[in-house]
Design a protein around this motif. Sequence first.
Motif, short mmCIF file in Angstrom:
data_model
loop_
_atom_site.label_atom_id
_atom_site.label_comp_id
_atom_site.label_asym_id
_atom_site.label_seq_id
_atom_site.Cartn_x
_atom_site.Cartn_y
_atom_site.Cartn_z
N LEU A 134 0.83 -1.21 0.00
CA LEU A 134 0.00 0.00 0.00
C LEU A 134 0.87 1.26 0.00
CD1 LEU A 134 -2.89 -0.96 2.47
CD2 LEU A 134 -2.98 -0.81 0.00
N VAL A 135 1.93 1.25 0.78
CA VAL A 135 2.83 2.40 0.81
C VAL A 135 3.45 2.63 -0.57
CG1 VAL A 135 5.00 3.30 1.74
CG2 VAL A 135 3.33 2.23 3.26
N TRP A 136 3.87 1.53 -1.23
CA TRP A 136 4.45 1.66 -2.56
C TRP A 136 3.43 2.25 -3.55
CZ3 TRP A 136 6.58 -4.04 -2.56
CH2 TRP A 136 7.69 -4.11 -1.71
N VAL A 137 2.21 1.74 -3.48
CA VAL A 137 1.15 2.23 -4.39
C VAL A 137 0.89 3.72 -4.15
CG1 VAL A 137 -1.30 2.07 -4.96
CG2 VAL A 137 0.05 -0.01 -4.66
N VAL A 138 0.79 4.09 -2.86
CA VAL A 138 0.50 5.49 -2.53
C VAL A 138 1.63 6.40 -2.99
CG1 VAL A 138 0.21 7.12 -0.63
CG2 VAL A 138 -1.04 4.97 -0.62
N ASP A 139 2.88 6.01 -2.72
CA ASP A 139 4.02 6.86 -3.09
C ASP A 139 4.14 7.00 -4.60
OD1 ASP A 139 4.59 7.26 -0.47
OD2 ASP A 139 6.29 5.86 -0.37
N ALA A 140 4.02 5.88 -5.30
CA ALA A 140 4.10 5.93 -6.78
C ALA A 140 2.93 6.75 -7.34
CB ALA A 140 4.08 4.51 -7.35
N GLY A 141 1.75 6.58 -6.73
CA GLY A 141 0.59 7.36 -7.17
C GLY A 141 0.78 8.84 -6.92
N ASN A 142 1.38 9.19 -5.78
CA ASN A 142 1.64 10.60 -5.48
C ASN A 142 2.58 11.21 -6.52
OD1 ASN A 142 0.04 10.53 -3.25
ND2 ASN A 142 1.70 10.26 -1.79
N PHE A 143 3.60 10.45 -6.90
CA PHE A 143 4.52 10.93 -7.93
C PHE A 143 3.77 11.18 -9.24
CE2 PHE A 143 7.32 9.84 -11.54
CZ PHE A 143 8.27 10.84 -11.39
N GLY A 144 2.89 10.25 -9.59
CA GLY A 144 2.08 10.42 -10.80
C GLY A 144 1.21 11.66 -10.73
N CYS A 145 0.62 11.92 -9.56
CA CYS A 145 -0.21 13.12 -9.38
C CYS A 145 0.61 14.39 -9.57
CB CYS A 145 -0.85 13.12 -7.99
SG CYS A 145 -2.19 11.93 -7.80
N CYS A 146 1.82 14.42 -9.02
CA CYS A 146 2.67 15.61 -9.14
C CYS A 146 3.07 15.85 -10.60
CB CYS A 146 3.92 15.46 -8.26
SG CYS A 146 3.56 15.50 -6.50
N VAL A 147 3.36 14.76 -11.31
CA VAL A 147 3.66 14.89 -12.74
C VAL A 147 2.45 15.46 -13.48
CG1 VAL A 147 4.18 13.61 -14.87
CG2 VAL A 147 5.39 13.07 -12.74
N ALA A 148 1.26 14.95 -13.13
CA ALA A 148 0.03 15.43 -13.77
C ALA A 148 -0.19 16.91 -13.47
CB ALA A 148 -1.16 14.60 -13.30
N TYR A 149 0.02 17.32 -12.21
CA TYR A 149 -0.13 18.72 -11.86
C TYR A 149 0.81 19.59 -12.70
CZ TYR A 149 -2.54 17.15 -7.59
OH TYR A 149 -3.41 16.57 -6.70
N CYS A 150 2.04 19.15 -12.84
CA CYS A 150 3.03 19.91 -13.60
C CYS A 150 2.63 20.02 -15.07
CB CYS A 150 4.41 19.24 -13.46
SG CYS A 150 5.77 20.26 -14.07
N VAL A 203 11.52 4.23 -3.89
CA VAL A 203 12.33 3.01 -3.78
C VAL A 203 12.18 2.23 -5.09
CG1 VAL A 203 12.05 2.96 -1.29
CG2 VAL A 203 10.42 1.72 -2.74
N PRO A 204 13.03 1.25 -5.34
CA PRO A 204 12.98 0.51 -6.61
C PRO A 204 11.61 -0.06 -6.94
CG PRO A 204 15.01 -0.01 -5.45
CD PRO A 204 14.20 0.84 -4.52
N GLN A 205 10.91 -0.61 -5.93
CA GLN A 205 9.58 -1.18 -6.20
C GLN A 205 8.62 -0.10 -6.72
OE1 GLN A 205 11.37 -1.55 -3.48
NE2 GLN A 205 11.37 -3.70 -2.74
N GLU A 206 8.74 1.12 -6.15
CA GLU A 206 7.86 2.22 -6.57
C GLU A 206 8.22 2.69 -7.98
OE1 GLU A 206 7.27 3.75 -1.96
OE2 GLU A 206 8.66 4.80 -3.31
N TRP A 207 9.52 2.73 -8.30
CA TRP A 207 9.93 3.07 -9.67
C TRP A 207 9.43 2.00 -10.64
CZ3 TRP A 207 10.80 7.60 -11.14
CH2 TRP A 207 11.51 8.52 -10.38
N GLY A 208 9.38 0.76 -10.20
CA GLY A 208 8.84 -0.31 -11.04
C GLY A 208 7.38 -0.06 -11.39
#
Length: 625
Positions: A134-150, A203-208
């Motif tokens: 769940l932490v990996w999903v949330v962190d990777a999703g947050n990164f995606g949201c920030c990219v979308a905002y940009c 972390v690597p799993q989140e980049w995956g």
Amino acid sequence: VSLQKIGRILILSIVLAVLFYALIIFGVGYVMNNSEIAVAMKGVGGLVTADAMAVAFGSSIMAKVLIIGGLCGIITSWNSFLIGGSRAMYSMAESYMIPHVFAKLHDKYKTPINALLLIGLLSIIAPFFGKKMLVWVVDAGNFGCCVAYCMVAISFVILRKKAPEMARPYKVSHYKLVGAMAILMSGFMVVMYMIPGSGATLVPQEWGMVLGWSVLGVLFGFYCKAKYGSKFATHIDVAVDNEAVEAAGDLAFGQAMAAALHDVESDAPVTYVSQPLSFSFSMPVSVVFGAGKRHMAGELFKAYGTKALVVTDAATDGRDIVNEVEKSLKEAGISVARFAHITGKSLDITADSAVDEIKKNGSDFIVAIGGNTVMEGAKLIASAAARTLGRAMMPLNFVPTTYHAGACFDASLPDGSYDEALLAKVVLVDPDCMTGMSQKDRAVSGFAALCECIRAYTAPDAQPLTDAMALYAIDILNDKLVGVCGENADKGAWEKVVLAGVIGSMVSAETGCQVAKDLKQAVAKTSFATDEVLLAAIVPVVVDAKAGKDPFLYGKLARTMGGFTSDDCAARLCYLAKALHLDLRIADMGVHEDDIANLAEAYMGEEAAEAVREKAAAMEAAFDS
């Protein structure tokens, strides 16, 4: 919620969220010192705020109360992401950027059912993979949201620079400063996820996961572009002019009239019940459409007689079109007599004169060339000849010179009597015959045709075939009408507008929703002369009053016209009227209170008129006091 309020709501919600969390931080810091906070963080669960609640109220029960509230917050967040995510998928599917199956709406609730099922299923499964997943999903999703905002911030700046005149639901001032700040702030957050040791590094799993989503996006892109072609990445243009939106309730009758019409409508919610399809469709009039078809008049009409009475008016009589049609008739072996005395003032007397011409020449069928008045006159002539000469109704064939020609598809006479024998055998629609229309006539006729399509589409007894025809014509008129009312009309666009105008006349005749006739009936009771230009003032307010009662029906109509929600229907009509220079106020034309009620009655019935009168009287009394 209207589109214009969305920006304010978003900003307000962000400000309140920041304020809320700031107050929580202040509250925790006020009741607990640094060492107490450190101990709480190392405790079971690390629920510092819950511990602060227990300290503040001197009871461990309050800590549990806050924990329950936190759990409710998690559920509401889950719900909001479920709703938001499904709508995002729906929008992408509507734009053909992901498979269109995700644009399917539930039959009853009108929600994106497939998108909801997919996200709901993934949300239910996810917790079983454990906290780390769940932490990996949330962190990777947050990164995606920030990219979308940009990306949104960059798009905002580009669009404001490249398309400064684009109509927008709401407009941000100082776009360069706001855009630069948005790009810098969202870009900074994106970079923080990428810099090692920043505390937010993935972390690597989140980049995956990020890589997997990116690859999936590329695959969807190639697949959808190949499958949907030009539809790929198209979007619903929410191009609503702010002034037109604000004027939507004011353009025609003013805000008082809009309120009166809203008051007429029932407050009962709409209930959607799936009914079996059952309808009848009959279009006994043969329509021949195409540029240059006037030269085929003889071949098309020779089946109905050998002696034609060509009926027209003085304005059309001097045009080449009449000579060209007559030439075609003669080449087909048909003798021709011309009657060019149709006027709008004394059709009955005109018909009697035409009967004398029929006796003299032995005419056995009629060819009417002109606008609605000529068509109405031709029908009166045929009726008078049948009555006077004791013969069967003469076959009628029409060559309209205006693309809003409802009389071509109507079997009634001006007095309201109906005889199916008065239906035209052939309506020959040649767009070249209509190029003599003035810019104002093009605008007024086009807007009237649009209103007829809207009326037919929203009629209680609307049917699938007329719905399809009406929406097709509405799309054309909304897109092409302004262009053909200019100095240099594109021929292809002109032919499409003519087709849409004819469709308007056809669907209005089929559904019995003829706005031009209703307008004449309404205006006959008032103190001003009839003119279809009044439709631009009346119809937006009536649509505005009705749209809220069936948001899905009017929402689809709004999207066809370039809007988004049912709230946009009236605004889009006002926007188009303004572009056609038809934006007028009935209030500026000397209309009295009873006139308004009579106009409302023509569109919404006697009960509506009485409600409008009562509303107007109450508002007048309130104003006086």
